[in-house]
Design an enzyme around this catalytic site. Structure first.
Site, mmCIF file in Angstrom:
data_model
loop_
_atom_site.group_PDB
_atom_site.id
_atom_site.type_symbol
_atom_site.label_atom_id
_atom_site.label_comp_id
_atom_site.label_asym_id
_atom_site.label_seq_id
_atom_site.Cartn_x
_atom_site.Cartn_y
_atom_site.Cartn_z
ATOM 1 N N CYS A 162 7.719 -4.192 15.883
ATOM 2 C CA CYS A 162 7.119 -3.076 16.768
ATOM 3 C C CYS A 162 5.667 -3.462 17.263
ATOM 4 O O CYS A 162 4.892 -3.604 16.626
ATOM 5 C CB CYS A 162 7.341 -1.524 16.018
ATOM 6 S SG CYS A 162 8.800 -1.182 15.361
ATOM 7 N N CYS A 186 6.780 -6.575 7.347
ATOM 8 C CA CYS A 186 7.934 -6.132 8.125
ATOM 9 C C CYS A 186 8.370 -6.901 8.965
ATOM 10 O O CYS A 186 7.670 -8.018 9.803
ATOM 11 C CB CYS A 186 7.482 -4.896 8.979
ATOM 12 S SG CYS A 186 8.803 -3.735 9.548
ATOM 13 N N GLY A 243 6.785 -1.593 6.045
ATOM 14 C CA GLY A 243 8.330 -2.140 5.829
ATOM 15 C C GLY A 243 9.416 -1.204 6.619
ATOM 16 O O GLY A 243 9.031 -0.042 6.914
ATOM 17 N N GLU A 244 10.344 -1.855 6.728
ATOM 18 C CA GLU A 244 11.674 -1.041 7.085
ATOM 19 C C GLU A 244 12.558 -0.937 6.083
ATOM 20 O O GLU A 244 13.214 -1.766 5.650
ATOM 21 C CB GLU A 244 12.269 -2.108 8.344
ATOM 22 C CG GLU A 244 13.565 -1.381 8.770
ATOM 23 C CD GLU A 244 13.555 -0.075 9.196
ATOM 24 O OE1 GLU A 244 12.699 0.703 9.874
ATOM 25 O OE2 GLU A 244 14.619 0.875 8.766
ATOM 26 N N CYS A 273 3.379 8.538 0.778
ATOM 27 C CA CYS A 273 4.073 7.600 1.756
ATOM 28 C C CYS A 273 4.122 6.240 1.130
ATOM 29 O O CYS A 273 3.010 5.768 0.632
ATOM 30 C CB CYS A 273 2.951 7.457 2.993
ATOM 31 S SG CYS A 273 3.475 6.357 4.291
ATOM 32 N N SER A 299 12.518 6.811 6.797
ATOM 33 C CA SER A 299 11.870 6.701 8.133
ATOM 34 C C SER A 299 12.582 5.134 8.782
ATOM 35 O O SER A 299 12.210 4.368 7.934
ATOM 36 C CB SER A 299 10.575 6.795 8.309
ATOM 37 O OG SER A 299 10.140 6.632 9.700
ATOM 38 N N GLU A 342 0.849 -1.254 -0.019
ATOM 39 C CA GLU A 342 0.076 -0.050 -0.154
ATOM 40 C C GLU A 342 0.754 1.296 -0.044
ATOM 41 O O GLU A 342 1.851 1.118 0.477
ATOM 42 C CB GLU A 342 -0.950 0.193 1.218
ATOM 43 C CG GLU A 342 -1.797 -1.175 1.319
ATOM 44 C CD GLU A 342 -2.754 -1.398 2.532
ATOM 45 O OE1 GLU A 342 -3.781 -2.016 2.634
ATOM 46 O OE2 GLU A 342 -2.132 -0.974 3.500
ATOM 47 N N CYS A 396 2.419 -1.556 15.864
ATOM 48 C CA CYS A 396 2.286 -1.256 14.662
ATOM 49 C C CYS A 396 1.655 -2.469 13.996
ATOM 50 O O CYS A 396 1.783 -3.786 14.044
ATOM 51 C CB CYS A 396 3.508 -1.130 13.973
ATOM 52 S SG CYS A 396 3.476 -0.696 12.136
ATOM 53 N N SER A 404 12.191 6.701 14.172
ATOM 54 C CA SER A 404 11.078 6.493 14.985
ATOM 55 C C SER A 404 11.584 6.182 16.533
ATOM 56 O O SER A 404 12.065 4.991 16.755
ATOM 57 C CB SER A 404 10.383 5.234 14.630
ATOM 58 O OG SER A 404 9.750 5.460 13.440
ATOM 59 N N LEU A 405 11.650 7.167 17.335
ATOM 60 C CA LEU A 405 12.033 6.980 18.656
ATOM 61 C C LEU A 405 11.271 6.280 19.608
ATOM 62 O O LEU A 405 11.646 5.209 20.258
ATOM 63 C CB LEU A 405 12.763 8.238 19.128
ATOM 64 C CG LEU A 405 13.424 8.219 20.375
ATOM 65 C CD1 LEU A 405 14.699 7.510 20.232
ATOM 66 C CD2 LEU A 405 13.911 9.980 21.101
ATOM 67 N N ASN A 406 9.991 7.035 19.993
ATOM 68 C CA ASN A 406 9.099 6.425 20.632
ATOM 69 C C ASN A 406 9.156 6.229 21.916
ATOM 70 O O ASN A 406 8.380 5.369 22.617
ATOM 71 C CB ASN A 406 8.401 5.047 19.903
ATOM 72 C CG ASN A 406 8.052 5.372 18.302
ATOM 73 O OD1 ASN A 406 7.653 6.579 17.789
ATOM 74 N ND2 ASN A 406 7.947 4.266 17.529
ATOM 75 N N CYS A 430 -0.760 6.378 10.101
ATOM 76 C CA CYS A 430 0.609 5.745 10.350
ATOM 77 C C CYS A 430 0.512 4.471 11.111
ATOM 78 O O CYS A 430 -0.555 4.448 12.072
ATOM 79 C CB CYS A 430 1.431 6.537 11.390
ATOM 80 S SG CYS A 430 2.009 8.049 10.586
HETATM 81 N N1 SAH Z 1 9.747 1.025 9.747
HETATM 82 C C1 SAH Z 1 9.932 2.668 9.502
HETATM 83 C C2 SAH Z 1 8.637 3.140 8.790
HETATM 84 C C3 SAH Z 1 7.399 2.623 8.689
HETATM 85 S S1 SAH Z 1 6.545 3.088 10.324
HETATM 86 C C4 SAH Z 1 9.949 3.066 10.860
HETATM 87 O O1 SAH Z 1 9.446 2.199 11.638
HETATM 88 O O2 SAH Z 1 10.114 4.432 10.804
HETATM 89 C C5 SAH Z 1 6.186 4.738 10.101
HETATM 90 C C6 SAH Z 1 5.715 5.440 11.468
HETATM 91 O O3 SAH Z 1 4.598 5.261 12.051
HETATM 92 C C7 SAH Z 1 6.777 5.149 12.373
HETATM 93 O O4 SAH Z 1 7.332 6.379 13.076
HETATM 94 C C8 SAH Z 1 6.088 4.448 13.518
HETATM 95 O O5 SAH Z 1 6.638 4.466 14.838
HETATM 96 C C9 SAH Z 1 4.469 4.687 13.351
HETATM 97 N N2 SAH Z 1 3.471 4.049 13.858
HETATM 98 C C10 SAH Z 1 3.591 2.727 13.651
HETATM 99 N N3 SAH Z 1 2.430 2.109 14.064
HETATM 100 C C11 SAH Z 1 1.625 3.019 14.646
HETATM 101 C C12 SAH Z 1 0.321 3.368 15.107
HETATM 102 N N4 SAH Z 1 -0.556 2.213 15.273
HETATM 103 N N5 SAH Z 1 -0.043 4.567 15.424
HETATM 104 C C13 SAH Z 1 0.684 5.563 15.192
HETATM 105 N N6 SAH Z 1 1.817 5.595 14.387
HETATM 106 C C14 SAH Z 1 2.492 4.365 14.164
#
Ligand code: SAH
Length: 395
Positions: A161, A157, A204-205, A150, A236, A133, A164, A259-261, A378
């Site tokens: 995480c 992936c 994907g990453e 995007c 990203s 997608e 996700c 993506s620090l989180n 996202c």
């Molecule tokens: N793998 C890469 C790019 C894809 S994810 C990465 O991790 O950066 C794109 C962004 O969406 C990332 O910042 C991730 O932390 C965020 N994300 C993933 N699942 C989410 C969710 N359910 N709600 C909000 N953001 C999310």
């Protein structure tokens, strides 16, 4: 885009050849071992994946003058054509010579779904039957005329995480460079204009698929084709440190988003197991070393999960972690999908979190969920099982 992206859930993943077992493997060695330059050994038979000099060599080997390579490249990357027959100014002899050794790996546009806010999700089917997608996101302020696309870099992936939706699919396969750029050309045709910004934030990453992503960036930037400025391209990552270094070594390097989180290793490890391999300090060191030309910043994405990473203490630690890095922070309130027991923090908590960062002089923005009614926001890609599937007309 398509909301019907109910297509993939863990239960249907197996049917589509996705392996969830891969998720339990420790991290993607490809990201660690691939060279810093675009690999030539990643030779490909997809004509659309060939860089201009590679295409020139193919054209010359077919006994044709070099300028024909520019013509072919313009058809593939400027016009985004889907067949060699469409290349009307290219001699039939060259077209058949190209066809003999190469093909155009098809990416079939299956469904387009439009959200209430104008966000569109495109679902494509690859030649081997996988679904991926992309999401077209117009700026909320139409006057800015910004259109962000995007795109996906992998089927599924491997990074796992916990918050996700794509992670629930497990890892399918890497996308080839031709498949990555095709998303851009098809979305361009659908939108009737070229996106102003491209972000590798779909499925994907990207740094796990470094070679193909680097190749796709070079293809997208080339003046014979779409001619994107690297400043308009953002990759990203969940935090593959060696991949960040290789990305920074590309000339030119695109923008980097991380993506620090979380603000502690303990929490980050819990929600992003990749943190065990490359903890926060290593990740931030890589961000510090990333080459930034004047005015550019590293984007830090921070998915807000209620009671997990949204405390005042987190908000106070974050600016200290980012000290010395030209940075901006995008707060992403968690977008729900069926599965994990996370919650989005209240609007008030989100504002307070932002305010504390702002008081510490951090450039911080809240990313309002776009297209969430069609699971295009996202982390929602591939979130639900397909319930209804009725292609919407092309816009
Ligand atoms: N793998 C890469 C790019 C894809 S994810 C990465 O991790 O950066 C794109 C962004 O969406 C990332 O910042 C991730 O932390 C965020 N994300 C993933 N699942 C989410 C969710 N359910 N709600 C909000 N953001 C999310």
């Amino acid at each position: 885009m398509t909301l019907f992206c109910r297509l993939f859930s863990p239960s249907t993943a197996a049917k589509h050849g996705l392996s969830s077992g891969f998720r339990n493997m420790l991290y993607p060695s490809a990201a660690v071992t691939a060279p810093a330059v675009i690999s030539r050994s990643a030779a490909t038979r997809d004509l659309r994946a060939l860089l201009p000099d590679e295409l020139t060599a193919v054209v010359k080997a077919a006994g044709q003058p070099a300028y024909r390579a520019e013509q072919v490249f313009r058809w593939l990357h400027g016009q985004g054509v889907e067949s060699l027959e469409a290349m009307t100014n290219v001699p039939a002899g060259l077209r058949s010579a190209l066809e003999a050794d190469h093909q155009l790996t098809p990416l079939a546009q299956e469904v387009v779904q439009t959200a209430a806010d104008g966000t569109r999700k495109l679902r494509f089917r690859t030649h081997d039957g996988r679904a991926i997608e992309s999401v077209l996101i117009p700026d909320e302020d139409a006057a800015r005329n910004k259109l962000t696309l995007c795109i996906s870099s992998q089927v599924g992936c491997a990074i796992d995480c916990r918050f996700c939706a794509t992670a629930t699919l497990g890892f399918g396969r890497h996308l080839g460079a031709g498949e990555i750029v095709s998303q851009v050309y098809q979305a361009t045709a659908l939108a009737g204009r070229r996106p102003t910004n491209l972000v590798f934030m779909g499925m994907g990453e990207p740094l796990h698929n470094f070679d193909n992503v680097a190749r796709a960036l070079a293809l997208l930037e080339h003046q014979w084709g779409a001619g994107f400025s690297p400043r308009r391209l953002t990759v990203s990552t969940a935090g593959l440190v060696p991949g960040i270094e290789k990305l920074g070594a590309l000339k030119p390097a695109p923008n980097l988003a991380i993506s620090l989180n979380a603000t502690t290793d303990e929490v980050r490890e819990r929600i992003m197991p990749i943190n065990k391999r490359w903890p926060i300090a290593a990740l931030l060191d890589a961000a510090r070393r990333f080459p930034l030309s004047h005015g550019r910043r590293v984007t830090f994405e921070y998915v807000l999960l209620a009671g997990v990473n949204d405390s005042d203490a987190d908000a106070d630690r974050l600016p200290r972690l980012l000290r010395g890095i030209p940075a901006k922070v995008n707060l992403i309130p968690w977008n729900p999908f069926n599965g994990p027991a996370f919650q989005r923090p209240s609007a008030e908590r989100i504002r307070t979190f932002q305010e504390r960062l702002r008081l510490a002089d951090v450039a911080v923005y809240i990313r309002s969920p776009r297209g969430d009614d069609i699971d295009a926001a996202c982390g929602q890609l591939a979130a639900r099982e397909l319930v209804t599937l009725s292609p919407s007309p092309r816009a």
